[in-house]
Design an enzyme around this catalytic site. Structure first.
Site, short mmCIF file in Angstrom:
data_model
loop_
_atom_site.label_atom_id
_atom_site.label_comp_id
_atom_site.label_asym_id
_atom_site.label_seq_id
_atom_site.Cartn_x
_atom_site.Cartn_y
_atom_site.Cartn_z
N HIS A 73 26.67 48.79 47.88
CA HIS A 73 28.10 48.62 48.12
C HIS A 73 28.80 49.13 46.86
O HIS A 73 29.30 48.36 46.06
CB HIS A 73 28.39 47.14 48.37
CG HIS A 73 29.78 46.86 48.87
ND1 HIS A 73 30.73 47.84 49.05
CD2 HIS A 73 30.38 45.70 49.23
CE1 HIS A 73 31.84 47.28 49.51
NE2 HIS A 73 31.66 45.99 49.61
N ARG A 75 37.91 41.63 53.28
CA ARG A 75 38.56 42.23 52.11
C ARG A 75 38.24 43.71 51.97
O ARG A 75 39.13 44.49 51.60
CB ARG A 75 38.24 41.43 50.84
CG ARG A 75 36.86 41.56 50.31
CD ARG A 75 36.48 40.32 49.56
NE ARG A 75 36.15 39.25 50.46
CZ ARG A 75 36.64 38.03 50.41
NH1 ARG A 75 37.49 37.71 49.49
NH2 ARG A 75 36.27 37.13 51.28
N THR A 76 37.03 44.13 52.27
CA THR A 76 36.71 45.54 52.06
C THR A 76 37.51 46.44 52.99
O THR A 76 38.08 47.45 52.58
CB THR A 76 35.20 45.79 52.25
OG1 THR A 76 34.49 44.91 51.40
CG2 THR A 76 34.84 47.21 51.90
#
Lengths: 306, 201
Positions: A134, A56-57
């Site tokens: 993050h 997803r990132t």
């Protein structure tokens, strides 16, 4: 805004609020459009430099950059000259020589983005470094909380699970603290870092005691790939004491929400019925991730007064 | 020190180009012109003198309250409510690299959208025309209006693009060194338009 986004601590309250407000305006501007594309970063190049697996990132950053009309280069360590032994520095300098304006980096070593930021002229965005931080995940989590609950100041957030290995937890603790939320971490003692006493959080070991006072429960993934020792006796015991199932969810206040940064271990830290319930913001978080990363790229790359 | 310098600038500053009353009169006049033009350009058989077809889209910051004022005046004159929207052009500007990023403002279109309708862009000052060009680019991504027109409170000249306004509150010949400072009650607490010479603040 600073030139780089390396950790949540880079953002003071005004900067963090600017990112969230910018994301909200971008979301409103793109809502209901057929053409979900803005010309803002035309001619800029964003490199996604991923030394670690990600779904997803990486896709989220790629989509964010493309929606702002930037050119995107995806680099993953597998299949590159990294496997021939090229260093992080040489890889980054090579990419910069080809004209990249920003590097979005994920790396298994904590601190890699900081080193990178000293070597390159463009902006560096930390997309997850080891067990350190993050920051864009924390921003999208804060955005999602504000979207659902309408505020961040005074919101009671309970972070549950593998805090020791979680860069998401670190970034969230600092960002949510900056934005005025009250954070509690709940984990087995073996999964709390040594320095947790110096964090601006309340530490607890009993999930059932924390839930009735929570506005937000953020479940963390049990990071089997980083566990090089036995931190708890068995998956079943972990799940029984620290997993969020339907019975525990019923103990939450009526408007409380359940978050998870993904990828989930269904049945481990979160039961499938909880993940799919109306309280769950897991799908919203993914959608908001694109918007928030567009805001970050715009604010870092849009330009600076000359 | 501060007091005396303010007093001094008050004495030396020329009177405002438009006072609050002037701004109200100009808004009324442009509202009447919009009503006339909407009626004359309306498709055959349109209800409400073409006003149902009209969307006033303000360019933030000060175009947005101007659009709301024009809509309120049109409603006062005709009894018909007109759709209002705002389009933020920041992400469409061609000078981001040199002028730097700035906070975004609201983009909101009426629920009925702009497809097939008459869109009138509203801004406070028409200068180089670059803001209008950015707004046209933004509109293109938002839908396909039947026609797009432009209304401005002040046209100060010095166009850098082939763009002209359909409705002008006041034409003001200026030099490039001068600044036109529009203040509106919703944003600045007072209605007035001033021309400042270079260096004045």
């Amino acid at each position: 805004m600073r030139k780089h986004l390396l950790e949540a601590g880079d953002l003071d309250r005004a900067d963090a609020t600017l990112v969230l407000d910018t994301a909200a305006q971008i979301e409103a501007a793109l809502a209901g459009r057929e053409v979900k594309k803005l010309p803002t970063l035309r001619g800029r190049t964003v490199v996604n430099l991923f030394f670690e697996d990600s779904t997803r990132t990486r896709i989220s950053f790629e989509l964010a950059a493309k929606r702002l009309s930037a050119d995107v280069i995806n680099f993953s360590a597998k299949g590159s000259s990294v496997s021939k032994g090229e260093s992080l520095k040489d890889t980054a300098l090579t990419l910069e020589a080809m004209g990249s304006d920003a590097i979005v980096v994920r790396h298994p070593a904590s601190g890699a983005p900081h080193r990178l930021a000293q070597w390159v002229k463009g902006s560096v965005v930390n997309a997850g470094d080891g067990t350190h931080e993050h920051p864009t995940q924390a921003l999208l989590d804060a955005y999602t909380i504000r979207q659902r609950l309408g505020r961040l100041d005074g919101v009671r957030v309970v972070l549950v699970g593998d805090v020791l290995h979680s860069r998401v937890a670190r970034s969230n603790v600092w960002l949510l603290h900056t934005l005025g939320a009250e954070v509690t971490v709940v984990a087995p003692p073996t999964l709390l870092p040594v320095g947790v006493g110096s964090w601006p959080v309340t530490v607890g070991y009993d999930l059932d005691a924390a839930l009735p006072k929570a506005d937000v429960v953020m479940m963390l993934r049990v990071q089997a790939e980083r566990m090089n020792a036995s931190f708890f006796p068995s998956a079943r015991e972990y799940s029984r004491r620290y997993g969020l199932d339907a019975r525990r969810m019923a103990a939450l206040p009526d408007d409380a929400i359940v978050m998870h940064p993904g990828p989930m271990n269904r049945g481990m830290e979160i039961a499938a019925e909880v993940a799919d319930s109306v309280r769950s913001t897991i799908v919203d978080q993914v959608g908001n991730g694109v918007t928030v990363r567009m805001a970050v790229l715009y604010l870092l790359l849009g330009g600076s007064p000359s | 020190m501060t007091m005396s310098s303010e007093l001094f600038s008050d004495l030396s500053a020329p009177p405002p180009l438009l006072t609050g009353d002037d701004v109200a009169r100009v808004v009324d006049r442009v509202a009447h012109q919009l009503i006339e033009r909407a009626a004359s350009s309306a498709p055959d058989g349109a209800a409400d003198g073409g006003l149902a077809d009209l969307v006033l889209v303000g360019i933030p910051t000060r175009g947005a309250p101007l659009a709301r004022r024009l809509a309120a005046r049109i409603e006062a004159f005709t009894g018909t409510a007109v759709d209002v929207g705002t389009v933020d052009i920041t992400l469409y500007r061609d000078d981001l690299r040199t002028r730097g990023v700035r906070a975004l403002e609201e983009t909101r279109l009426p629920a009925a959208g702009i497809d097939g309708r008459l869109v009138v862009l509203i801004d406070d000052v028409l200068f180089s025309g670059r803001s209008v060009r950015a707004a046209l680019d933004a509109l293109r991504d938002l839908g396909r209006p039947r026609a797009v027109q432009l209304a401005v409170l002040v046209d100060r000249g010095h166009r850098e693009l082939p763009i002209r306004a359909d409705y002008v509150g006041k034409n003001v010949p200026t030099s490039r060194a001068q600044q036109v400072r529009v203040k509106l009650a919703e944003v600045d607490g007072v209605d007035e338009v001033r021309v400042l010479n270079g260096g004045d603040r």
